[in-house]
Design a protein around this motif. Sequence first.
Motif, PDB file in Angstrom:
ATOM      1  N   SER A  89       8.492   2.290  -5.056  1.00  0.00           N
ATOM      2  CA  SER A  89       8.111   1.066  -5.772  1.00  0.00           C
ATOM      3  C   SER A  89       9.009   0.849  -6.997  1.00  0.00           C
ATOM      4  O   SER A  89       9.341  -0.282  -7.349  1.00  0.00           O
ATOM      5  CB  SER A  89       6.641   1.121  -6.195  1.00  0.00           C
ATOM      6  OG  SER A  89       6.415   2.161  -7.132  1.00  0.00           O
ATOM      7  N   THR A  90       9.417   1.953  -7.618  1.00  0.00           N
ATOM      8  CA  THR A  90      10.327   1.879  -8.765  1.00  0.00           C
ATOM      9  C   THR A  90      11.680   1.309  -8.337  1.00  0.00           C
ATOM     10  O   THR A  90      12.214   0.386  -8.973  1.00  0.00           O
ATOM     11  CB  THR A  90      10.521   3.275  -9.388  1.00  0.00           C
ATOM     12  OG1 THR A  90       9.258   3.746  -9.878  1.00  0.00           O
ATOM     13  CG2 THR A  90      11.524   3.236 -10.527  1.00  0.00           C
ATOM     14  N   HIS A  93      11.634  -2.458  -7.424  1.00  0.00           N
ATOM     15  CA  HIS A  93      11.690  -3.354  -8.586  1.00  0.00           C
ATOM     16  C   HIS A  93      13.082  -3.388  -9.206  1.00  0.00           C
ATOM     17  O   HIS A  93      13.629  -4.472  -9.462  1.00  0.00           O
ATOM     18  CB  HIS A  93      10.671  -2.934  -9.639  1.00  0.00           C
ATOM     19  CG  HIS A  93      10.803  -3.707 -10.914  1.00  0.00           C
ATOM     20  ND1 HIS A  93      10.418  -5.030 -11.019  1.00  0.00           N
ATOM     21  CD2 HIS A  93      11.340  -3.369 -12.126  1.00  0.00           C
ATOM     22  CE1 HIS A  93      10.692  -5.475 -12.233  1.00  0.00           C
ATOM     23  NE2 HIS A  93      11.245  -4.482 -12.925  1.00  0.00           N
ATOM     24  N   GLY A 170       2.310   6.868 -10.196  1.00  0.00           N
ATOM     25  CA  GLY A 170       2.457   5.429  -9.958  1.00  0.00           C
ATOM     26  C   GLY A 170       1.249   4.620 -10.372  1.00  0.00           C
ATOM     27  O   GLY A 170       1.047   3.496  -9.891  1.00  0.00           O
ATOM     28  N   THR A 172       0.615   3.114 -13.183  1.00  0.00           N
ATOM     29  CA  THR A 172       1.010   1.908 -13.916  1.00  0.00           C
ATOM     30  C   THR A 172       1.965   1.084 -13.057  1.00  0.00           C
ATOM     31  O   THR A 172       2.895   1.627 -12.473  1.00  0.00           O
ATOM     32  CB  THR A 172       1.712   2.283 -15.234  1.00  0.00           C
ATOM     33  OG1 THR A 172       0.836   3.101 -16.026  1.00  0.00           O
ATOM     34  CG2 THR A 172       2.076   1.039 -16.032  1.00  0.00           C
ATOM     35  N   ARG A 173       1.727  -0.196 -12.968  1.00  0.00           N
ATOM     36  CA  ARG A 173       2.592  -1.072 -12.178  1.00  0.00           C
ATOM     37  C   ARG A 173       3.984  -1.081 -12.795  1.00  0.00           C
ATOM     38  O   ARG A 173       4.165  -1.490 -13.941  1.00  0.00           O
ATOM     39  CB  ARG A 173       2.015  -2.487 -12.141  1.00  0.00           C
ATOM     40  CG  ARG A 173       2.730  -3.415 -11.161  1.00  0.00           C
ATOM     41  CD  ARG A 173       2.033  -4.757 -11.084  1.00  0.00           C
ATOM     42  NE  ARG A 173       2.195  -5.526 -12.316  1.00  0.00           N
ATOM     43  CZ  ARG A 173       1.657  -6.729 -12.521  1.00  0.00           C
ATOM     44  NH1 ARG A 173       0.909  -7.269 -11.582  1.00  0.00           N
ATOM     45  NH2 ARG A 173       1.855  -7.367 -13.666  1.00  0.00           N
ATOM     46  N   PHE A 174       4.979  -0.656 -12.022  1.00  0.00           N
ATOM     47  CA  PHE A 174       6.302  -0.451 -12.600  1.00  0.00           C
ATOM     48  C   PHE A 174       6.942  -1.748 -13.079  1.00  0.00           C
ATOM     49  O   PHE A 174       7.691  -1.752 -14.054  1.00  0.00           O
ATOM     50  CB  PHE A 174       7.237   0.260 -11.610  1.00  0.00           C
ATOM     51  CG  PHE A 174       8.493   0.744 -12.275  1.00  0.00           C
ATOM     52  CD1 PHE A 174       8.508   1.946 -12.966  1.00  0.00           C
ATOM     53  CD2 PHE A 174       9.651  -0.029 -12.266  1.00  0.00           C
ATOM     54  CE1 PHE A 174       9.653   2.380 -13.629  1.00  0.00           C
ATOM     55  CE2 PHE A 174      10.799   0.397 -12.921  1.00  0.00           C
ATOM     56  CZ  PHE A 174      10.798   1.603 -13.602  1.00  0.00           C
ATOM     57  N   SER A 175       6.645  -2.849 -12.425  1.00  0.00           N
ATOM     58  CA  SER A 175       7.259  -4.117 -12.833  1.00  0.00           C
ATOM     59  C   SER A 175       6.841  -4.545 -14.237  1.00  0.00           C
ATOM     60  O   SER A 175       7.482  -5.407 -14.847  1.00  0.00           O
ATOM     61  CB  SER A 175       6.911  -5.217 -11.827  1.00  0.00           C
ATOM     62  OG  SER A 175       5.511  -5.390 -11.725  1.00  0.00           O
ATOM     63  N   ASP A 176       5.787  -3.904 -14.787  1.00  0.00           N
ATOM     64  CA  ASP A 176       5.390  -4.192 -16.164  1.00  0.00           C
ATOM     65  C   ASP A 176       6.445  -3.722 -17.165  1.00  0.00           C
ATOM     66  O   ASP A 176       6.360  -4.042 -18.356  1.00  0.00           O
ATOM     67  CB  ASP A 176       4.041  -3.539 -16.482  1.00  0.00           C
ATOM     68  CG  ASP A 176       2.881  -4.276 -15.844  1.00  0.00           C
ATOM     69  OD1 ASP A 176       3.095  -5.373 -15.301  1.00  0.00           O
ATOM     70  OD2 ASP A 176       1.745  -3.757 -15.874  1.00  0.00           O
ATOM     71  N   HIS A 287      -0.720  -3.177 -16.325  1.00  0.00           N
ATOM     72  CA  HIS A 287      -1.657  -3.054 -15.216  1.00  0.00           C
ATOM     73  C   HIS A 287      -1.744  -1.591 -14.806  1.00  0.00           C
ATOM     74  O   HIS A 287      -0.710  -0.924 -14.661  1.00  0.00           O
ATOM     75  CB  HIS A 287      -1.200  -3.900 -14.036  1.00  0.00           C
ATOM     76  CG  HIS A 287      -1.226  -5.376 -14.309  1.00  0.00           C
ATOM     77  ND1 HIS A 287      -0.206  -6.008 -15.006  1.00  0.00           N
ATOM     78  CD2 HIS A 287      -2.139  -6.330 -13.997  1.00  0.00           C
ATOM     79  CE1 HIS A 287      -0.503  -7.299 -15.112  1.00  0.00           C
ATOM     80  NE2 HIS A 287      -1.661  -7.523 -14.517  1.00  0.00           N
ATOM     81  N   TRP A 288      -2.952  -1.111 -14.618  1.00  0.00           N
ATOM     82  CA  TRP A 288      -3.149   0.308 -14.327  1.00  0.00           C
ATOM     83  C   TRP A 288      -4.322   0.486 -13.365  1.00  0.00           C
ATOM     84  O   TRP A 288      -5.289  -0.273 -13.404  1.00  0.00           O
ATOM     85  CB  TRP A 288      -3.413   1.050 -15.640  1.00  0.00           C
ATOM     86  CG  TRP A 288      -3.690   2.523 -15.491  1.00  0.00           C
ATOM     87  CD1 TRP A 288      -2.797   3.533 -15.493  1.00  0.00           C
ATOM     88  CD2 TRP A 288      -4.976   3.138 -15.321  1.00  0.00           C
ATOM     89  NE1 TRP A 288      -3.427   4.742 -15.335  1.00  0.00           N
ATOM     90  CE2 TRP A 288      -4.770   4.521 -15.225  1.00  0.00           C
ATOM     91  CE3 TRP A 288      -6.287   2.631 -15.243  1.00  0.00           C
ATOM     92  CZ2 TRP A 288      -5.825   5.427 -15.053  1.00  0.00           C
ATOM     93  CZ3 TRP A 288      -7.326   3.530 -15.061  1.00  0.00           C
ATOM     94  CH2 TRP A 288      -7.097   4.905 -14.982  1.00  0.00           C
ATOM     95  N   HIS A 289      -4.209   1.465 -12.499  1.00  0.00           N
ATOM     96  CA  HIS A 289      -5.333   1.806 -11.628  1.00  0.00           C
ATOM     97  C   HIS A 289      -5.363   3.317 -11.437  1.00  0.00           C
ATOM     98  O   HIS A 289      -4.337   3.994 -11.527  1.00  0.00           O
ATOM     99  CB  HIS A 289      -5.211   1.107 -10.264  1.00  0.00           C
ATOM    100  CG  HIS A 289      -4.057   1.598  -9.442  1.00  0.00           C
ATOM    101  ND1 HIS A 289      -2.736   1.257  -9.722  1.00  0.00           N
ATOM    102  CD2 HIS A 289      -4.004   2.419  -8.355  1.00  0.00           C
ATOM    103  CE1 HIS A 289      -1.930   1.828  -8.841  1.00  0.00           C
ATOM    104  NE2 HIS A 289      -2.664   2.548  -8.013  1.00  0.00           N
TER     105      HIS A 289
END
Length: 329
Positions: A89-90, A93, A170, A172-176, A287-289
């Motif tokens: 995902s990194t 982006h 992962g 935290t949403r990397f695109s942030d 954004h975090w999950h």
Amino acid sequence: MGLEGVRPDDLLPILAIILVVIVIALGDVFNSLLPSRAIPASEEYTYVSASNPEEPKALPSLGDSPSVELSIIVPAFDETARLKPMIESTLEHLRSLSPHRSFEIIIVDDGSKDDTSGLALKLAISHAKANAKDEIRVVRLRTNRGKGGAVKHGCMHSRGERILFVDADGATRFSDLEALWKKMDELEEKEEGGPCIVIGSRAHLVNSEAVVKRSKIRNFLMKGFHTTLRVLGVGYIGDTQCGFKLFNRPAAQQVFPPLHLPTWIFDVELLLLAQFLRIPVLEIPVHWHEVPGSKLNIAGASLSMLRDLILLRINYLLGRWSPRDFQVD
């Protein structure tokens, strides 16, 4: 000879000396409880990558001039289950950006018992681009230093104009990153290129479903932790522990060399150092999950957290630790 005629005021200097002795003794006790710092092996100062999978090369130094725009530090301990999707995902982006931003990803295997470093190298090879400056570097520590020790090691040997450390899960949403990047641009302009730090924050999620679903004991401990931080003087930061922090190189060169704590509470020391050094720190919502597979033992982590926070305050209070220290990574 008794205490007849001795006024309470006369006892104050003696009591003060006793108190100082007790504090120093406590500092020694807590220092002895820190994870032992093994002498670094020579191979820990080398890396492998797609271009040199069999022949380790020497790592650069944070003191060198930067040669890429962004360094991404990923501390990893037994992360074979979670590392692959995070790296993919990194890369997705980073390779979508236009104009392109040159980067390196440094995966620091923190003495894993599984094949984390082997998986990391496979990812480096499978995602390598021909004639590209970007690369994934894999560094293996022989013994487990702790998250703070792994992050420090990666940062101290990074090449980026800006340095981001990010958790391997992962969450935290990397695109942030782009929100942090934009804020760093603004802050650097204001500070005329001086040291700056921008950190991701989950403080806005306090009453969200992601946090409410956590166990009651975990949320209780979280509140206690933030109360302690206010006492320590870093309560101005809403979320010290989010694993998504961006430093420009001048800031990294000031806060990472004196970093003492190798444990998961190292973020607090970094922010305390920034405060001592008057380095501006901005917090940006991300954004975090929650991601399954955390290796954090709540009970054990709570005790070590209390130990480390007391250790932190005592050592800086007594001048045993200083923002001008240089601790070998």
